[in-house]
Design an enzyme around this catalytic site. Structure first.
Site, mmCIF file in Angstrom:
data_model
loop_
_atom_site.group_PDB
_atom_site.id
_atom_site.type_symbol
_atom_site.label_atom_id
_atom_site.label_comp_id
_atom_site.label_asym_id
_atom_site.label_seq_id
_atom_site.Cartn_x
_atom_site.Cartn_y
_atom_site.Cartn_z
ATOM 1 N N THR A 98 0.885 -1.132 0.116
ATOM 2 C CA THR A 98 0.063 -0.027 0.045
ATOM 3 C C THR A 98 0.859 1.238 -0.080
ATOM 4 O O THR A 98 1.915 1.227 0.772
ATOM 5 C CB THR A 98 -0.810 -0.136 1.302
ATOM 6 O OG1 THR A 98 -1.603 -1.180 1.121
ATOM 7 C CG2 THR A 98 -1.917 1.400 1.296
ATOM 8 N N THR A 136 -1.309 -9.499 -6.905
ATOM 9 C CA THR A 136 -2.838 -9.078 -6.801
ATOM 10 C C THR A 136 -2.700 -7.508 -7.047
ATOM 11 O O THR A 136 -1.909 -6.885 -6.585
ATOM 12 C CB THR A 136 -3.393 -9.166 -5.394
ATOM 13 O OG1 THR A 136 -3.378 -10.192 -5.024
ATOM 14 C CG2 THR A 136 -4.760 -8.690 -5.227
ATOM 15 N N PHE A 175 -4.857 -17.573 -5.722
ATOM 16 C CA PHE A 175 -5.649 -17.527 -4.630
ATOM 17 C C PHE A 175 -4.994 -18.646 -3.428
ATOM 18 O O PHE A 175 -5.796 -18.850 -2.601
ATOM 19 C CB PHE A 175 -7.141 -18.349 -5.347
ATOM 20 C CG PHE A 175 -7.727 -17.568 -6.204
ATOM 21 C CD1 PHE A 175 -8.466 -16.375 -5.701
ATOM 22 C CD2 PHE A 175 -7.808 -17.706 -7.298
ATOM 23 C CE1 PHE A 175 -9.008 -15.322 -6.467
ATOM 24 C CE2 PHE A 175 -8.460 -16.803 -8.434
ATOM 25 C CZ PHE A 175 -9.172 -15.861 -7.752
ATOM 26 N N ALA A 177 -3.449 -19.840 -0.205
ATOM 27 C CA ALA A 177 -3.526 -19.338 1.193
ATOM 28 C C ALA A 177 -2.111 -19.889 1.691
ATOM 29 O O ALA A 177 -1.636 -21.071 1.578
ATOM 30 C CB ALA A 177 -4.513 -19.827 2.183
ATOM 31 N N GLU A 178 -1.292 -18.939 2.405
ATOM 32 C CA GLU A 178 -0.242 -19.414 3.094
ATOM 33 C C GLU A 178 -0.141 -20.700 3.956
ATOM 34 O O GLU A 178 -1.108 -20.530 4.903
ATOM 35 C CB GLU A 178 0.607 -18.262 3.757
ATOM 36 C CG GLU A 178 1.426 -17.465 2.489
ATOM 37 C CD GLU A 178 1.822 -16.169 2.939
ATOM 38 O OE1 GLU A 178 2.417 -16.049 4.268
ATOM 39 O OE2 GLU A 178 1.756 -15.196 2.302
ATOM 40 N N CYS A 285 -2.394 -9.662 2.104
ATOM 41 C CA CYS A 285 -3.333 -9.429 1.223
ATOM 42 C C CYS A 285 -4.787 -8.724 1.443
ATOM 43 O O CYS A 285 -4.919 -8.096 0.985
ATOM 44 C CB CYS A 285 -3.813 -10.833 0.290
ATOM 45 S SG CYS A 285 -2.480 -11.354 -0.811
#
Ligand code: UDX
Ligand code: UDX
Length: 466
Positions: A98, A136, A175, A177-178, A285
């Site tokens: 960000t 993303t 998509f 996930a860790e 994310c």
């Protein structure tokens, strides 16, 4: 299905997404050569480490794939130019944090790494190259990439050494996930491929079809694909904020959040997953993607929609403050000169990733109240914990231990902030003995055996229960 694709793939960015994703592609497509490049030489060295326990990313199942494919059709390297030049397909998997300053600060993603990757591709690629957005990104980023690449196409029409340079842009969001990345990649719910060039979409589909059921491959236009990724993460995060908001109501009313989650989750329209209340969502994310969505809505004048989604992040911050406040309240309203052990620093179990971990904010709130903290996490190293507390006001009050027992030595309270399985079976009796009394356990993940701890003598608070 046997794969005869014979393509050379390059992935820019050897992080939590690029590393595991390319490993799974390499494993399933033995005829493809997969080169993962990164400008961070330390990271690349770690990917090339002979000792597989030293890989930069901890993911169950990853070591086995690296052992099988590294040096055969999977390579990690800092040679960015060379690998771009020979690639048929390039995944961009760099980070997009960000923005901290300037237009959109605090909401919009900083696309400087995407831009520089696109410029490198424009400069070094040859012939036809499929460029895939894996990171993303805000909707319409493909347009930026396209503009950079096509201006280079035009620039290079007359350039002798860049004859025939052409590009197709594809959005293929991840998509995974860790903590369950390898399984998610190997058995995805769906693979999303967005673009406007059928040949490129078909080629990327063929790569995935090497191990994914074709029915699970969804093709869309570029913008739907980019937006779907943001919306998927926003919906997932929204469920967590929803259940966390109800956890507070459970504590106030005597209801039990686990019972409520079970009762609502058995409605097949709601579903059981993603209803675990906790100290708020972390990870690289969720927050970033929702803030991106908020920024996008405001940009298009959809202020009500923006406010709606922003609340998901606000509730998340509130949950962390709420947990810090009740720890302080239960420890007689002050933490000055009190020692607290923090169990868990990763943003969830089974990963060494600490980005946006709730442990960071909650710990800072407690340090500001004068607490001394001693951390223990099974997978996060000391350096990655201390780096979050560099400021002078925190530095002298933070210690890291290599066992739960050592972190708890002399502590007034233990805060469980990550649901590591090993916390359940610790020698809690021994831990109780080494703590100052009254000895508190605050279980923000609702993962411990409450009755057992009570029987030992602990005072215990668990999230969403009374
Ligand atoms: C993720 C995802 O790609 C993105 O979707 C998500 O939103 C946040 O970032 P991840 O793999 O988790 O990526 O990030 P990180 O572990 O930071 O890896 C990015 C890598 O890209 C770093 O190793 C960095 O050194 C590298 N990088 C960055 C480059 O090689 N070149 C650049 O120009 C910039
Ligand atoms: C998420 C998405 O799941 C994934 O599809 C996307 O590609 C990247 O972002 P990740 O951040 O790795 O993946 O982990 P996830 O399992 O989604 O957890 C995110 C956060 O939510 C964690 O802090 C986790 O503890 C929390 N969480 C998750 C809850 O508090 N309760 C839940 O029920 C589920």
């Amino acid at each position: 299905m046997e794969n005869n694709l014979n393509k050379i793939i390059c992935c820019i960015g050897a992080g939590y997404v690029g590393g595991p994703t390319m490993s799974v592609i390499a494993m399933n497509c033995p005829d493809c050569e997969v080169n993962v490049v990164d400008l961070n030489a330390e990271r690349i060295n770690a990917w090339n480490n002979k000792d597989l326990s030293k890989l930069p990313v901890f993911e169950p199942g990853l070591e086995k794939i690296i052992k099988k494919c590294r040096g055969k059709n999977l390579f990690f390297s800092t040679k960015i130019e060379e690998n771009i030049a020979k690639a048929d397909i390039i995944f961009i998997s760099v980070n997009t944090p960000t923005k901290k300053n300037g237009v959109g600060a605090g909401y919009a993603s900083d696309l400087k790494w995407i831009e520089s990757s696109a410029r490198q591709i424009a400069k070094f690629s040859k012939n036809h190259t499929i460029v895939i957005e894996k990171s993303t990104l805000p909707v319409k980023t493909a347009e930026t990439i396209k503009t950079i690449l096509t201006s280079s196409e035009q620039n290079n029409i007359s350039a002798i050494d860049h004859k025939g340079q052409t590009f197709s842009i594809i959005s293929n969001p991840e998509f995974l996930a860790e903590g369950s990345a390898i399984n998610d990649l190997q058995n995805p719910d769906r693979v999303l491929i967005g673009g406007d060039d059928d040949d490129s979409i078909n080629l990327i589909s063929d790569i995935y079809k090497s191990w994914v059921n074709p029915e699970k491959i969804i093709t869309t236009n570029l913008w739907s694909s980019e937006l779907s990724k943001l919306v998927a993460n926003a919906f997932l995060a929204q469920r967590i904020s929803s259940i966390n908001s109800i956890s507070a109501l459970c504590e106030a009313t005597g209801a039990n959040i686990n019972e409520v989650a079970k009762a609502i989750g058995t409605d097949s329209r709601i579903g059981r997953k993603f209803l675990k209340s906790g100290p708020g969502f972390g990870g690289s994310c969720f927050k970033k993607d929702i803030l991106n969505l908020v920024y996008l809505c405001r940009y298009y004048g959809l202020n009500e929609v923006a406010d709606y989604w922003e609340q998901v992040v606000d509730i998340n911050t509130w949950q962390q403050k709420r947990i810090s406040s009740l720890v302080i309240r239960n420890l007689f309203g002050t933490l000055s000169n009190k020692k607290l052990a923090i169990f868990g620093f990763s943003f969830k179990a089974n990963t060494n990733d600490t980005r946006e971990s709730p442990s960071i904010n909650i710990s800072k709130n407690l340090l500001q109240e004068g607490a001394k903290l001693n951390f223990y996490d099974p997978k996060v190293c000391e350096k990655d914990i201390l780096i979050e507390f560099n400021e002078k006001i925190y530095r002298n009050n933070v210690l890291v231990s290599d066992s739960a027992l050592k972190a708890a030595q002399g502590a007034d309270a233990i805060l469980v902030l990550t649901e590591w399985e090993e916390f359940v079976d610790l020698d809690w009796k021994h831990i109780f003995e080494v703590m100052r009394k009254p000895a508190w356990v605050f279980d923000s993940r609702n993962c411990l055996d409450k009755q057992r701890l009570k029987d030992i003598g602990f005072k215990i608070w668990t999230l969403g229960t009374t």
